[in-house]
Design an enzyme around this catalytic site. Structure first.
Site, short mmCIF file in Angstrom:
data_model
loop_
_atom_site.label_atom_id
_atom_site.label_comp_id
_atom_site.label_asym_id
_atom_site.label_seq_id
_atom_site.Cartn_x
_atom_site.Cartn_y
_atom_site.Cartn_z
N TRP A 10 -13.03 -0.64 -4.00
CA TRP A 10 -11.82 -1.39 -3.30
C TRP A 10 -10.66 -0.19 -3.14
CZ3 TRP A 10 -13.14 -5.20 -0.67
CH2 TRP A 10 -12.43 -5.95 -0.04
N ASP A 63 -15.00 -12.76 11.08
CA ASP A 63 -13.57 -11.94 10.52
C ASP A 63 -13.84 -10.57 10.41
OD1 ASP A 63 -11.09 -12.09 9.22
OD2 ASP A 63 -11.73 -12.02 7.37
N TRP A 66 -2.44 -5.11 10.05
CA TRP A 66 -2.19 -5.29 8.87
C TRP A 66 -2.27 -3.83 7.70
CZ3 TRP A 66 -6.12 -5.14 4.97
CH2 TRP A 66 -7.45 -5.42 5.31
N GLU A 72 -4.45 -14.49 9.62
CA GLU A 72 -5.29 -16.00 9.07
C GLU A 72 -4.63 -17.13 9.20
OE1 GLU A 72 -8.16 -14.11 8.96
OE2 GLU A 72 -7.04 -13.02 7.28
N ARG A 124 0.76 -1.26 -0.03
CA ARG A 124 -0.01 -0.20 0.14
C ARG A 124 0.71 1.19 -0.18
NH1 ARG A 124 -2.46 -3.35 3.63
NH2 ARG A 124 -3.83 -4.63 2.18
O1 LIG Z 1 -5.08 -10.66 9.15
C1 LIG Z 1 -4.45 -10.33 8.45
O2 LIG Z 1 -3.42 -10.05 8.83
C2 LIG Z 1 -4.92 -9.62 7.27
C3 LIG Z 1 -3.95 -8.94 6.33
C4 LIG Z 1 -4.22 -8.60 5.02
C5 LIG Z 1 -3.31 -7.94 4.26
O3 LIG Z 1 -2.16 -7.88 4.78
O4 LIG Z 1 -3.28 -7.48 2.98
C6 LIG Z 1 -5.94 -8.56 4.47
C7 LIG Z 1 -6.61 -9.14 5.73
N1 LIG Z 1 -6.06 -9.69 6.72
C8 LIG Z 1 -7.99 -9.26 5.37
O5 LIG Z 1 -8.87 -9.90 6.25
C9 LIG Z 1 -8.59 -8.72 4.19
O6 LIG Z 1 -9.76 -8.71 3.93
C10 LIG Z 1 -7.87 -8.19 3.19
C11 LIG Z 1 -8.17 -7.58 2.00
C12 LIG Z 1 -6.80 -7.13 1.52
C13 LIG Z 1 -6.43 -6.36 0.21
O7 LIG Z 1 -5.34 -5.94 0.12
O8 LIG Z 1 -7.46 -6.51 -0.51
N2 LIG Z 1 -5.64 -7.53 2.44
C14 LIG Z 1 -6.51 -7.96 3.57
#
Ligand SMILES: O=C(O)c1cc(C(=O)O)c2c(n1)C(=O)C(=O)c1cc(C(=O)O)[nH]c1-2
Length: 559
Positions: free
Chosen positions: A465, A296, A236, A172, A110
């Site tokens: 998004w 979640d 995160w 996760e 990001r």
């Molecule tokens: O629990 C975590 O460590 C973690 C990390 C990330 C991530 O680092 O991108 C996401 C998620 N969870 C998550 O739940 C999620 O829905 C998600 C969407 C995205 C994305 O970039 O589209 N990252 C993440």
């Protein structure tokens, strides 16, 4: 010039964008007005740059603008320096990634942080890399944790009080979330503060002593047995910082595993907002939006501070569907109201206790109470990808409104038994996401934090998004998976301009001025969690093509 803490905190600087969030508060608001409701129709591309290579996937990066250069990260832990005037590439760094990296939700990044003559970013194998801004050569590199245990990094680092502050991904996989402070010039670890109750905070002075037991001061009280050792609550999304309160704000992800019957209790500090002292990592306050989460509902979303009724608050559009207004200094809940139409897990938030009023029947059941293999399936909303996910909102001091990229969807969800295994998915749940409406999933919503009212909304067929930006020109900019960068009237939502970038936009725009000209930039490249985890919604949007480029715009005629 070397980037200093004072430069990063200077909200009046319109020539640079030195932090994720366009200012450490994360308001994503610019005082620039050359591009405004009257002129925005004349916005045309100045240049575009392709990330190239064979690798595409999700491009969620917010560009950093500093010293005449753009620093922009891309999928698979890549970063580019681009000449702002010409769009020419100055250098690129491609991090060598091991085969076995385990990001849950696409190979995204990001954005970067800048400090001194360095540009610093986190990688998918959980390292921090600091490069010379002029040459792209590595100045320091630090391993943050073990990627084989599920750790990764996707968020942009934060600089607060001259400290480099980062989180970790991996919720996760049953990792333990934490926030860390480092010397940005050397990478030296100053403090580390885990975000699961029971773990202590550490300050790395000469004797490296445990320094912080958290706000409850208790070990293991909100977790049964040994589960706190693999409790998730990853940080995160990174964090924000408000010089006015002197606090850094980090959201925390879901508790691990998802099956909540395995961990009766609140499971602090999962699905929470934590306010930390940037120089010690000490937790000053904690507010938990989803105690004993079962859906979640990561509370990783950004906490954006703003002024209301002469007081400093923070706004947070939580994944669980409620928008929280919280005293930025004390953590006291001021207000909480829905920003999506359908919420099934709680009827409301009790403003006295700060706790949700759960609807017990809508929690997926305990599999050990049934056939032992699978609990009952419930239909829940929001879906686990959230009423809002990684895409940051914006706040305009001009309109007093938050602009929230929201999604309306639900899911079928059930629990299953699970035991922790290093490097394995640690969920204990199954799920399928479903749209709630025929004609739209995404909705950009203008939210009034005083009244809780939705002032206007713009529906979007695909889930939104990408992040949002707002300006003193009376505009709100946001991207869509369908490929458009759009500019709309901040007061009404009326669409005033759009441009097709060639792939889906899942990143936040930025703006700056150079030589009397205002520029807008956004990264384009469809991906992120939706195509991977979106169930029936993923099927609905599988016609969208991948990409990887950054677009820069300015007005066709000089005003
Ligand atoms: O629990 C975590 O460590 C973690 C990390 C990330 C991530 O680092 O991108 C996401 C998620 N969870 C998550 O739940 C999620 O829905 C998600 C969407 C995205 C994305 O970039 O589209 N990252 C993440």
């Amino acid at each position: 010039a070397d980037i200093t803490n004072a430069m990063i905190e200077n909200a009046k600087d319109t020539k640079n964008v030195l932090s994720f969030g366009m200012g450490t508060q994360g308001q994503r608001y610019s005082t620039l007005t050359q591009i405004n409701t009257k002129t925005v129709g004349q916005l045309v591309p100045a240049w575009s740059f392709s990330f190239g290579g064979e690798k595409q996937r999700g491009q969620e990066s917010q560009p950093i603008i500093a010293n005449g250069k753009m620093f922009v990260t891309a999928s698979y832990s890549r970063i580019y320096a681009i000449d702002l005037k010409t769009g020419n590439k100055l250098w690129k760094y491609e991090h060598r990634l091991p085969e076995a990296i385990m990001p849950c939700c696409d190979v995204v990044n990001r954005g970067a942080a800048v400090y001194g003559n360095l540009v610093i970013f986190g990688t998918l194998d959980a390292q921090l890399v600091a490069l010379d801004q002029n040459t792209g050569k590595i100045v320091w590199k630090e391993k943050v944790d073990d990627y084989a245990a599920g750790y990764s990094m996707t968020a942009a680092p934060l600089i607060a009080k001259g400290v480099l502050i980062t989180g970790v991904s991996g919720g996760e996989f049953g990792i333990v979330g934490r926030v860390e402070g480092r010397n940005p010039l050397t990478g030296e670890l100053l403090w580390s503060r885990p975000t699961v109750e029971g773990h202590m905070g550490y300050k790395y002075d000469k004797d490296g002593k445990a320094t912080d037991a958290g706000v409850t001061g208790t070990v293991n009280k909100s977790w049964p047995g040994e589960l706190w050792k693999t409790g998730g609550a990853s940080t995160w999304m990174g964090g924000t910082y408000d010089p006015a309160t002197g606090l850094a704000y980090f959201g925390t992800g879901n508790p691990a595993p998802w099956n909540s019957h395995l961990r009766p209790g609140d499971n602090l500090y999962s699905s929470s907002t934590l306010a930390l002292d940037p120089t010690t990592g000490q937790i000053k306050w904690a507010y938990q939006s989803t105690p004993n989460d079962s859906w979640d509902f990561d509370g990783a979303n950004e906490f954006v501070t703003f002024d209301m009724n002469g007081k400093r608050y923070g706004g947070k559009a939580d994944r669980n569907g409620f928008f929280y207004v919280i005293d930025a200094k004390t953590g006291q809940l001021q207000n909480a109201f829905p920003f999506v139409n359908k919420i099934t897990w709680a009827s409301s938030i009790d403003l006295k206790t700060g706790r949700p009023n759960f609807i017990a029947a809508n929690r997926p059941s305990d599999p050990t109470k049934g056939d032992g293999k699978k609990g009952s399936t419930v239909f829940a909303a929001p879906a686990f990808l959230g009423a809002k996910n990684q895409m940051p909102m914006a706040y305009s001091p001009q309109t007093g409104l938050f602009y929230v990229p929201a999604n309306e969807w639900g899911m079928e969800i059930w629990n299953e038994p699970i035991t922790y295994k290093k490097g394995g998915a640690y969920l204990g749940a199954g799920f399928t996401i479903k749209p709630l409406n025929e004609d739209y999933i995404g909705a950009l919503r203008a939210v009034d934090p005083k009244t809780g009212k939705i002032v206007w909304e713009n529906k979007n067929s695909a889930p939104l998004w990408g992040g949002v930006m707002t300006t003193a020109g009376g505009l709100v900019f946001y991207g869509t998976p369908e490929g458009f960068l759009k500019a709309v009237d901040a007061k009404s939502g009326k669409e005033l301009w759009k441009f097709q970038t060639g792939s889906g936009v899942v990143a936040p725009p930025v703006t700056w001025e150079d030589g009397g000209v205002q520029y807008v930039a956004v990264v384009s490249g469809w991906g992120g969690a939706v195509p991977l985890w979106g169930g029936e919604v993923a099927k609905k949007v599988n016609f969208l093509e991948q990409g990887g480029s950054v677009w820069v715009f300015k007005l066709a005629t000089k005003i």
